[in-house]
Design a protein around this motif. Structure first.
Motif, PDB file in Angstrom:
ATOM      1  N   ALA B  34       0.834  -1.209   0.000  1.00  0.00           N
ATOM      2  CA  ALA B  34       0.000   0.000   0.000  1.00  0.00           C
ATOM      3  C   ALA B  34       0.860   1.246   0.000  1.00  0.00           C
ATOM      4  CB  ALA B  34      -0.903  -0.001   1.220  1.00  0.00           C
ATOM      5  N   GLU B  35       0.417   2.257  -0.736  1.00  0.00           N
ATOM      6  CA  GLU B  35       1.112   3.544  -0.747  1.00  0.00           C
ATOM      7  C   GLU B  35       0.122   4.664  -0.472  1.00  0.00           C
ATOM      8  OE1 GLU B  35       3.194   4.413  -4.365  1.00  0.00           O
ATOM      9  OE2 GLU B  35       4.357   2.552  -4.238  1.00  0.00           O
ATOM     10  N   PRO B  36       0.503   5.618   0.401  1.00  0.00           N
ATOM     11  CA  PRO B  36      -0.387   6.760   0.636  1.00  0.00           C
ATOM     12  C   PRO B  36      -0.227   7.782  -0.489  1.00  0.00           C
ATOM     13  CG  PRO B  36       1.591   6.983   1.971  1.00  0.00           C
ATOM     14  CD  PRO B  36       1.731   5.683   1.222  1.00  0.00           C
ATOM     15  N   ALA B  37      -1.270   8.531  -0.756  1.00  0.00           N
ATOM     16  CA  ALA B  37      -1.209   9.593  -1.763  1.00  0.00           C
ATOM     17  C   ALA B  37      -2.089  10.756  -1.307  1.00  0.00           C
ATOM     18  CB  ALA B  37      -1.677   9.071  -3.114  1.00  0.00           C
ATOM     19  N   ARG B  38      -1.984  11.878  -2.038  1.00  0.00           N
ATOM     20  CA  ARG B  38      -2.844  13.038  -1.731  1.00  0.00           C
ATOM     21  C   ARG B  38      -3.282  13.681  -3.032  1.00  0.00           C
ATOM     22  NH1 ARG B  38       0.760  17.768  -2.139  1.00  0.00           N
ATOM     23  NH2 ARG B  38       2.889  16.943  -2.151  1.00  0.00           N
ATOM     24  N   LEU B  39      -4.419  14.384  -2.987  1.00  0.00           N
ATOM     25  CA  LEU B  39      -5.003  14.949  -4.206  1.00  0.00           C
ATOM     26  C   LEU B  39      -4.814  16.466  -4.304  1.00  0.00           C
ATOM     27  CD1 LEU B  39      -8.400  12.976  -4.301  1.00  0.00           C
ATOM     28  CD2 LEU B  39      -6.174  12.281  -5.186  1.00  0.00           C
ATOM     29  N   GLY B  40      -4.005  17.035  -3.414  1.00  0.00           N
ATOM     30  CA  GLY B  40      -3.806  18.486  -3.471  1.00  0.00           C
ATOM     31  C   GLY B  40      -2.718  18.928  -2.500  1.00  0.00           C
ATOM     32  N   GLU B  41      -2.545  20.244  -2.404  1.00  0.00           N
ATOM     33  CA  GLU B  41      -1.493  20.815  -1.552  1.00  0.00           C
ATOM     34  C   GLU B  41      -1.725  20.527  -0.072  1.00  0.00           C
ATOM     35  OE1 GLU B  41       1.336  22.140  -2.661  1.00  0.00           O
ATOM     36  OE2 GLU B  41       0.489  21.478  -4.583  1.00  0.00           O
ATOM     37  N   VAL B  42      -0.639  20.359   0.639  1.00  0.00           N
ATOM     38  CA  VAL B  42      -0.698  20.196   2.099  1.00  0.00           C
ATOM     39  C   VAL B  42      -0.903  21.577   2.729  1.00  0.00           C
ATOM     40  CG1 VAL B  42       0.642  19.548   4.133  1.00  0.00           C
ATOM     41  CG2 VAL B  42       0.792  18.164   2.039  1.00  0.00           C
ATOM     42  N   ASN B  43      -1.888  21.733   3.593  1.00  0.00           N
ATOM     43  CA  ASN B  43      -2.128  23.054   4.196  1.00  0.00           C
ATOM     44  C   ASN B  43      -1.177  23.320   5.372  1.00  0.00           C
ATOM     45  OD1 ASN B  43      -3.243  22.032   6.625  1.00  0.00           O
ATOM     46  ND2 ASN B  43      -5.303  21.937   5.744  1.00  0.00           N
ATOM     47  N   ASN B  44      -1.175  24.547   5.844  1.00  0.00           N
ATOM     48  CA  ASN B  44      -0.219  24.946   6.898  1.00  0.00           C
ATOM     49  C   ASN B  44      -0.372  24.125   8.177  1.00  0.00           C
ATOM     50  OD1 ASN B  44       0.765  26.907   5.239  1.00  0.00           O
ATOM     51  ND2 ASN B  44      -0.284  28.627   6.249  1.00  0.00           N
ATOM     52  N   GLU B  45      -1.621  23.842   8.521  1.00  0.00           N
ATOM     53  CA  GLU B  45      -1.870  23.084   9.749  1.00  0.00           C
ATOM     54  C   GLU B  45      -1.285  21.681   9.638  1.00  0.00           C
ATOM     55  OE1 GLU B  45      -6.066  22.836  11.593  1.00  0.00           O
ATOM     56  OE2 GLU B  45      -5.638  20.818  10.826  1.00  0.00           O
ATOM     57  N   THR B  46      -1.586  21.014   8.506  1.00  0.00           N
ATOM     58  CA  THR B  46      -1.088  19.657   8.309  1.00  0.00           C
ATOM     59  C   THR B  46       0.443  19.641   8.246  1.00  0.00           C
ATOM     60  OG1 THR B  46      -3.069  19.256   6.997  1.00  0.00           O
ATOM     61  CG2 THR B  46      -1.353  17.583   6.891  1.00  0.00           C
ATOM     62  N   GLN B  47       1.005  20.659   7.573  1.00  0.00           N
ATOM     63  CA  GLN B  47       2.469  20.711   7.452  1.00  0.00           C
ATOM     64  C   GLN B  47       3.115  20.846   8.827  1.00  0.00           C
ATOM     65  OE1 GLN B  47       3.989  20.228   4.318  1.00  0.00           O
ATOM     66  NE2 GLN B  47       5.613  19.755   5.776  1.00  0.00           N
ATOM     67  N   PHE B  48       2.453  21.610   9.703  1.00  0.00           N
ATOM     68  CA  PHE B  48       2.948  21.746  11.075  1.00  0.00           C
ATOM     69  C   PHE B  48       3.020  20.372  11.747  1.00  0.00           C
ATOM     70  CE2 PHE B  48       2.301  22.115  15.624  1.00  0.00           C
ATOM     71  CZ  PHE B  48       3.167  23.129  16.001  1.00  0.00           C
ATOM     72  N   ALA B  49       1.959  19.585  11.591  1.00  0.00           N
ATOM     73  CA  ALA B  49       1.912  18.254  12.207  1.00  0.00           C
ATOM     74  C   ALA B  49       2.983  17.336  11.606  1.00  0.00           C
ATOM     75  CB  ALA B  49       0.517  17.644  12.034  1.00  0.00           C
ATOM     76  N   LEU B  50       3.115  17.371  10.272  1.00  0.00           N
ATOM     77  CA  LEU B  50       4.104  16.512   9.610  1.00  0.00           C
ATOM     78  C   LEU B  50       5.520  16.873  10.075  1.00  0.00           C
ATOM     79  CD1 LEU B  50       2.671  16.473   5.947  1.00  0.00           C
ATOM     80  CD2 LEU B  50       2.609  14.596   7.611  1.00  0.00           C
ATOM     81  N   ASN B  51       5.803  18.183  10.137  1.00  0.00           N
ATOM     82  CA  ASN B  51       7.129  18.624  10.597  1.00  0.00           C
ATOM     83  C   ASN B  51       7.375  18.192  12.045  1.00  0.00           C
ATOM     84  OD1 ASN B  51       7.417  19.840   8.140  1.00  0.00           O
ATOM     85  ND2 ASN B  51       7.049  21.932   8.876  1.00  0.00           N
ATOM     86  N   TYR B  52       6.351  18.398  12.879  1.00  0.00           N
ATOM     87  CA  TYR B  52       6.503  18.111  14.307  1.00  0.00           C
ATOM     88  C   TYR B  52       6.860  16.644  14.541  1.00  0.00           C
ATOM     89  CZ  TYR B  52       5.593  18.800  19.313  1.00  0.00           C
ATOM     90  OH  TYR B  52       5.722  18.900  20.666  1.00  0.00           O
ATOM     91  N   PHE B  53       6.207  15.754  13.769  1.00  0.00           N
ATOM     92  CA  PHE B  53       6.443  14.325  13.998  1.00  0.00           C
ATOM     93  C   PHE B  53       7.392  13.702  12.968  1.00  0.00           C
ATOM     94  CE2 PHE B  53       2.512  15.243  16.288  1.00  0.00           C
ATOM     95  CZ  PHE B  53       2.882  14.774  17.537  1.00  0.00           C
ATOM     96  N   GLY B  54       8.007  14.572  12.138  1.00  0.00           N
ATOM     97  CA  GLY B  54       9.052  14.111  11.220  1.00  0.00           C
ATOM     98  C   GLY B  54       8.575  13.117  10.173  1.00  0.00           C
ATOM     99  N   VAL B  55       7.401  13.386   9.608  1.00  0.00           N
ATOM    100  CA  VAL B  55       6.874  12.477   8.578  1.00  0.00           C
ATOM    101  C   VAL B  55       6.772  13.236   7.250  1.00  0.00           C
ATOM    102  CG1 VAL B  55       4.908  11.001   7.917  1.00  0.00           C
ATOM    103  CG2 VAL B  55       5.560  11.214  10.339  1.00  0.00           C
ATOM    104  N   GLU B  56       7.151  12.566   6.151  1.00  0.00           N
ATOM    105  CA  GLU B  56       7.037  13.164   4.807  1.00  0.00           C
ATOM    106  C   GLU B  56       5.584  13.180   4.345  1.00  0.00           C
ATOM    107  OE1 GLU B  56       9.355  13.792   2.024  1.00  0.00           O
ATOM    108  OE2 GLU B  56      10.905  14.042   3.579  1.00  0.00           O
ATOM    109  N   ALA B  57       5.202  14.193   3.593  1.00  0.00           N
ATOM    110  CA  ALA B  57       3.861  14.215   2.995  1.00  0.00           C
ATOM    111  C   ALA B  57       3.768  13.094   1.950  1.00  0.00           C
ATOM    112  CB  ALA B  57       3.599  15.559   2.336  1.00  0.00           C
TER     113      ALA B  57
END
Lengths: 310, 310
Positions: B34-57
């Motif tokens: 399985a691979e995760p995907a997204r259909l649009g830009e990552v918003n500021n809130e989500t980017q904050f969470a991804l950065n905080y927990f060190g996960v790539e979009a």
């Protein structure tokens, strides 16, 4: 007091009736004021199971009454297979094992579909998740539903989950699955008291396929030729139904429960699509033998939907 | 080799992105490719969470490629919110917490919707059902999704299941929920770098209501008046969108994350229905303050759908 009504599809089969009864039992044990219901006559097969395990058939309803707070659909989700006023009532749950189509709600709900052979198999899991023991009579009903939908575990829709559940439930119900199952299927395949109209309505479901309106009726038999002795009458009744409902196709499926084949009869303007879909010519009687085809859901609806969407 | 793509809705929010990442993690641990995907830009809130927990979009996709065997939808089911070629691909699963609408399959599937505040809460249950431990980074993502969808557990959509999951996940993630949550929400409410077009697209969803086509965009803010300084530009962009998509109504919802109110701006031929639905007059700027309204799903979509179906 809140009142929840639980029912399966029109032209109820054994899975629909037994799943409504079982889920109402489980909900009552979880302190929900739930009542099982049915949208049509109980067929011979289901009646055999109810008699065997000493359970009353659920109440017959034509519409959901105004005293009902919400409804739970089991064994179906497509609105055209449901109660006539389905779009006016609150659907709080769906427990099903079919494709999802022509279904919608205004609000979030608990919707649980699993690609198993039978709704009863999902309910057997849910008893465990709720931590509620399955009683002997409920085990008998759930087992009957699995045997019915899987033609004694032989249908291609049957999964390992259904097989495991069936053996587990046969044990609780205290029956030999083969012996009980064959007896029940034969009771359902007894068409001696059936008119042509009974046969085209007792297990009929309507589907939207592309822009087409399609009805598929299925009858089990030990000897298919017995059914087609009534071909002329069947044809008259089917053409009446096509006219009344504005159908593009009516497919009548006679399934041999011992050899696991089906002989189908096609009528309606789109009957030619049956030849394309199954790569089999219809004979002069508009019939074709489909070897190894027993499952409306997996071997007929999917193939026809594909053909109609081309 | 089979390949399963997992993605949430267009204009992705934190629940959609984090649920795709988490469910792909769980599926991989269950030996699914399985691979995760997204259909649009990552918003500021989500980017904050991804950065905080060190996960790539996850990867950005525009269409599902021909190398993909099947797809799993998380956090949505309505086709107009999904990938453009959704009706051409095989949907094997849906994990969601929204109403069911404009969704159909040809074949049975695993469809799991539960009326919780957040998809992540369902996934937290599924890790337990699979017997897989939630790692620290996945716990952080699931927690972020719950905080986002529930506005720090304050939205009326928030259930006891979401609250329990949030505390459990905060523990595993090693953060103080209040402190982390407010920081994350504020990162999302930072509109200083946003154009009017960004604001009407970054969290926009389209709905069918009766015969009407409705788009609802939502933006969180600490100070709503900051957003409406751009009213003229917003109006221009919204009118363009109405024209392009043939919408009957565009509702722009600016939500005050500290006071838990929303000020909406309505445009389109059917804008009058907003007044009826919420029993609030639109002012000269076509705006209305909806006290206590923060949930698009529970407090806006249901009310408008009801109004459109009358």
């Amino acid at each position: 007091m809140d009142k929840t009504l639980i029912f399966g599809h029109k032209s109820p089969d054994t899975d629909t009736i037994c799943s409504a009864l079982a889920y109402a039992d489980l909900k009552k044990k979880a302190d929900v004021n739930a009542e099982p219901a049915r949208l049509g006559e109980v067929n011979n097969e289901t009646q055999f199971a109810l008699n065997y395990f000493g359970v009353e058939a659920p109440q017959l309803i034509e519409k959901v009454g105004s005293d009902v707070t919400d409804v739970i659909l089991v064994d179906h989700n497509e609105f055209q297979q449901s109660v006539d006023n389905i779009s006016e009532v609150k659907i709080s749950e769906v427990i099903d094992h079919h494709r999802v189509s022509n279904f919608e709600t205004k609000e979030p709900l608990y919707f649980r579909a699993e690609p198993f052979g039978c709704t009863a198999t999902i309910l057997n899991k849910m008893y465990k998740e709720y931590g509620v023991a399955v009683t002997k009579d409920i085990a008998g009903l759930l087992l009957s539903a699995i045997i019915s939908d899987s033609l004694l575990l032989k249908s291609p829709t049957c999964t390992k989950h259904d097989v495991e559940a069936a053996y587990e439930l046969a044990d609780i119900a205290g029956v030999n699955m083969e012996t009980y199952g064959l007896e029940m299927l034969k009771a359902g395949a007894d068409i001696s008291d059936k008119s042509a109209n009974d046969m085209i309505t007792m297990d009929a479901k309507e589907f939207s396929m592309g822009d087409a309106k399609v009805e598929i009726a299925q009858v089990n038999a030990v000897d298919i030729s017995e059914i087609y002795k009534l071909q002329a009458d069947l044809e008259t009744e089917i053409n009446k139904t096509i006219e009344e409902k504005g159908l593009d196709l009516f497919l009548f499926v006679a399934t041999d429960i011992l050899n696991n084949d089906s002989e189908v009869f096609a009528a309606g303007e789109s009957k030619g699509i049956v030849e394309k879909a199954f790569d089999e010519k219809l004979d002069d009687n508009n019939r074709a033998l489909l070897k190894g085809v027993v499952s409306r859901k997996k071997q007929i609806v999917t193939v026809l939907t594909e053909a109609f969407s081309k």
